[in-house]
Design an enzyme around this catalytic site. Structure first.
Site, PDB file in Angstrom:
ATOM      1  N   ASN A 207       7.801 -21.965  50.430  1.00  0.00           N
ATOM      2  CA  ASN A 207       8.778 -21.266  51.277  1.00  0.00           C
ATOM      3  C   ASN A 207       8.362 -19.798  51.394  1.00  0.00           C
ATOM      4  O   ASN A 207       7.337 -19.398  50.853  1.00  0.00           O
ATOM      5  CB  ASN A 207      10.189 -21.432  50.715  1.00  0.00           C
ATOM      6  CG  ASN A 207      10.283 -20.914  49.293  1.00  0.00           C
ATOM      7  OD1 ASN A 207      10.070 -19.742  49.043  1.00  0.00           O
ATOM      8  ND2 ASN A 207      10.553 -21.813  48.353  1.00  0.00           N
ATOM      9  N   ASP A 276      12.986 -27.217  46.803  1.00  0.00           N
ATOM     10  CA  ASP A 276      13.963 -28.291  46.561  1.00  0.00           C
ATOM     11  C   ASP A 276      13.292 -29.659  46.551  1.00  0.00           C
ATOM     12  O   ASP A 276      13.776 -30.599  45.949  1.00  0.00           O
ATOM     13  CB  ASP A 276      15.045 -28.284  47.648  1.00  0.00           C
ATOM     14  CG  ASP A 276      15.959 -27.091  47.503  1.00  0.00           C
ATOM     15  OD1 ASP A 276      16.261 -26.730  46.351  1.00  0.00           O
ATOM     16  OD2 ASP A 276      16.347 -26.491  48.519  1.00  0.00           O
ATOM     17  N   LYS A 286      -8.847 -34.620  48.979  1.00  0.00           N
ATOM     18  CA  LYS A 286      -8.387 -33.904  50.168  1.00  0.00           C
ATOM     19  C   LYS A 286      -8.181 -34.940  51.264  1.00  0.00           C
ATOM     20  O   LYS A 286      -9.107 -35.656  51.612  1.00  0.00           O
ATOM     21  CB  LYS A 286      -9.447 -32.872  50.598  1.00  0.00           C
ATOM     22  CG  LYS A 286      -9.078 -32.149  51.872  1.00  0.00           C
ATOM     23  CD  LYS A 286     -10.114 -31.077  52.220  1.00  0.00           C
ATOM     24  CE  LYS A 286      -9.768 -30.429  53.536  1.00  0.00           C
ATOM     25  NZ  LYS A 286     -10.476 -30.942  54.668  1.00  0.00           N
ATOM     26  N   PHE A 321      21.131 -18.260  42.363  1.00  0.00           N
ATOM     27  CA  PHE A 321      21.080 -17.683  43.706  1.00  0.00           C
ATOM     28  C   PHE A 321      21.236 -18.799  44.736  1.00  0.00           C
ATOM     29  O   PHE A 321      20.694 -19.893  44.549  1.00  0.00           O
ATOM     30  CB  PHE A 321      19.721 -17.000  43.947  1.00  0.00           C
ATOM     31  CG  PHE A 321      19.721 -15.535  43.608  1.00  0.00           C
ATOM     32  CD1 PHE A 321      19.867 -15.121  42.301  1.00  0.00           C
ATOM     33  CD2 PHE A 321      19.589 -14.578  44.608  1.00  0.00           C
ATOM     34  CE1 PHE A 321      19.874 -13.778  41.986  1.00  0.00           C
ATOM     35  CE2 PHE A 321      19.592 -13.227  44.302  1.00  0.00           C
ATOM     36  CZ  PHE A 321      19.738 -12.823  42.986  1.00  0.00           C
ATOM     37  N   LYS A 335      28.277 -24.862  44.613  1.00  0.00           N
ATOM     38  CA  LYS A 335      27.051 -24.878  43.818  1.00  0.00           C
ATOM     39  C   LYS A 335      27.347 -24.440  42.376  1.00  0.00           C
ATOM     40  O   LYS A 335      26.803 -25.002  41.433  1.00  0.00           O
ATOM     41  CB  LYS A 335      26.015 -23.952  44.477  1.00  0.00           C
ATOM     42  CG  LYS A 335      24.592 -24.216  44.040  1.00  0.00           C
ATOM     43  CD  LYS A 335      23.584 -23.511  44.931  1.00  0.00           C
ATOM     44  CE  LYS A 335      22.214 -23.527  44.292  1.00  0.00           C
ATOM     45  NZ  LYS A 335      21.224 -22.747  45.011  1.00  0.00           N
ATOM     46  N   LYS A 339      26.448 -26.965  39.380  1.00  0.00           N
ATOM     47  CA  LYS A 339      25.356 -26.617  38.466  1.00  0.00           C
ATOM     48  C   LYS A 339      25.865 -26.183  37.103  1.00  0.00           C
ATOM     49  O   LYS A 339      25.117 -26.177  36.136  1.00  0.00           O
ATOM     50  CB  LYS A 339      24.506 -25.480  39.057  1.00  0.00           C
ATOM     51  CG  LYS A 339      24.081 -25.703  40.492  1.00  0.00           C
ATOM     52  CD  LYS A 339      22.781 -26.442  40.572  1.00  0.00           C
ATOM     53  CE  LYS A 339      22.420 -26.700  42.010  1.00  0.00           C
ATOM     54  NZ  LYS A 339      21.127 -27.302  42.199  1.00  0.00           N
TER      55      LYS A 339
END
Ligand code: FMN
Length: 406
Positions: A207, A276, A286, A321, A335, A339
């Site tokens: 990301n 995630d 490859k 976060f 969340k 969590k």
């Protein structure tokens, strides 16, 4: 601010007139204020204005003859407990980012050891110029703090970002810097950056997290007296000086490093953007291009936040976060419940917040309760504000200071 020594550096932009209000406000709060101007700034407001408002002589010439012997730029830099550059021009930001010292204002900054704050003010085109962005990032990497400009009507007649923060906001940032929450004796573990999840020998999914927010938190925690351990994935910015730093690449490596370090910490702040999902099966070689596309099966990565929250002791605090699209407050609250962590920092994805940007707008939840909502501030400021709130949590265990008896 009583008796605090504040050096205001005024550089050459239209917002120089707002610096007069800033000096007045600082004086009203009891600060001792001295002013240095750039040569260009004297074209906008006269030194006399600042002399009267600050009650001190104003300097702008590096080589001006002096009544008493001494090196003025060193004397000013040593005198100041905080330096605020307001307005900070694109030119001055560029010069100080590169260590230039060719006039009194830039030479004072080059010699400064105290915290330096900059309040940029410029036309939107200049503020969004990639060179200016680069220079701001360089200065932030050096630990300089920005009081972010707002959006609004600019002196050039256009509307956009680049308008200097209001003097009240600048004074607020300086005040906070003198009374930060205290993390003396607290062992803080911070995660930062992104992770890479391998598809094959050469490819991965990841990301756009830059590492800025996590590193700003690590730096701020250290400034507040904590001993800081960092576990960080790939990042785009320099790694700050901390007590221990471990570099990892994948979510599995991050989980291992965090699980190992967690029992020794009092406060864990998980600012890293852990992927995630990861490819279900890794191709050992490859993969060849072929003519047909391929289907990539993804499976969830290990949930580090839930795993450590499940193991935390009574006096350990865990902060997660959440990066959400608009209206993520409900998701952030959910969340926290799912969590089992203590706090959740919500940031929203936009051009100026979330990943990549140097700025952020965060909401901090403690359980179900919203305890902080920042405006658009630099990530460095956001980090200070978050830690300031958490530092007053009574569950926070501190290593007692050793008392030396004579
Ligand atoms: C009318 C006028 C307004 C200006 N306003 C700004 C400004 O708001 N922000 C900025 O970065 N530069 C502005 N400039 C350009 C700076 O004055 C110029 O870059 C100067 O070299 C800055 O010098 P200094 O950084 O040493 O103060 C302006 C120039 C003029 C003529």
């Amino acid at each position: 601010m009583k008796e605090k020594k504040i050096l205001c550096i005024v550089t050459g932009g239209i917002a120089a007139y707002k610096a007069a209000f800033l000096v007045r406000l600082l004086k009203q709060r009891g600060a001792l204020v001295r002013v240095v101007m750039s040569k260009a700034a004297t074209e906008f407001v006269t030194p006399l204005t600042f002399e009267v408002l600050s009650g001190n002589p104003v300097s702008w010439d590096l080589f001006a003859p002096r009544d008493e012997p001494g090196v003025e730029h060193v004397e000013l830099a040593t005198w100041a407990e905080r330096i605020i550059v307001a307005p900070a021009t694109a030119d001055f930001i560029s010069k100080s980012a590169h260590g230039a010292a060719d006039d009194l204002a830039s030479t004072v900054i080059a010699a400064a050891r105290c915290p330096v704050y900059l309040a940029p003010a410029m036309n939107a085109g200049m503020w969004e110029n990639p060179a200016v962005k680069r220079n701001v990032a360089l200065l932030e990497g050096d630990g300089r703090r920005f009081v972010e400009p707002g959006s609004g009507e600019l002196a050039c007649g256009k509307t956009g970002p680049g308008r200097m923060a209001e003097p009240e906001e600048i004074v607020g940032a300086l005040e906070r810097s003198f009374a930060p929450g205290n993390l003396d004796g607290v062992r803080v573990l911070v995660t930062a950056g992104r992770t890479e999840e391998d598809i094959d020998l050469v490819r991965y999914i990841s990301n756009r997290s830059s590492g800025r927010m996590g590193f700003a938190i690590a730096r701020a925690a250290r400034e507040m007296g904590a001993s800081v351990s960092l576990v960080y994935g790939p990042v785009d910015v320099p790694v700050p000086e901390v007590d221990s730093a471990k570099s990892v690449r994948t979510s599995a490596e991050m989980k291992r490093a965090v699980t190992m370090a967690f029992p020794r910490c009092n406060l864990l702040i998980m600012a890293a953007a852990v992927a995630d999902f990861m490819p279900a099966g890794k191709n050992p070689g490859k993969m060849k291009r072929g003519v047909k596309g391929i289907e990539l099966e993804l499976r969830p990565t290990p949930d580090i936040l839930a795993s450590v929250s499940g193991k935390k002791k009574k006096d350990q605090i865990v902060v997660g976060f959440a990066l959400e699209e608009k209206g993520g407050e409900e998701k952030a609250r959910e969340k926290i419940r799912k969590k089992g962590c203590d706090y959740m920092v919500l940031n929203v994805i936009s051009e100026t917040t979330g990943f990549v940007a140097t700025t952020n707008r965060v909401t901090l939840f403690k359980g179900n309760r919203k305890v902080l909502e920042t405006g658009l501030v630099s990530k460095v400021e956001a980090a200070s504000m978050i830690l300031d709130k958490i530092s007053s949590d009574t569950r926070l265990k501190r290593k007692p200071k050793r008392v030396v008896r004579e």
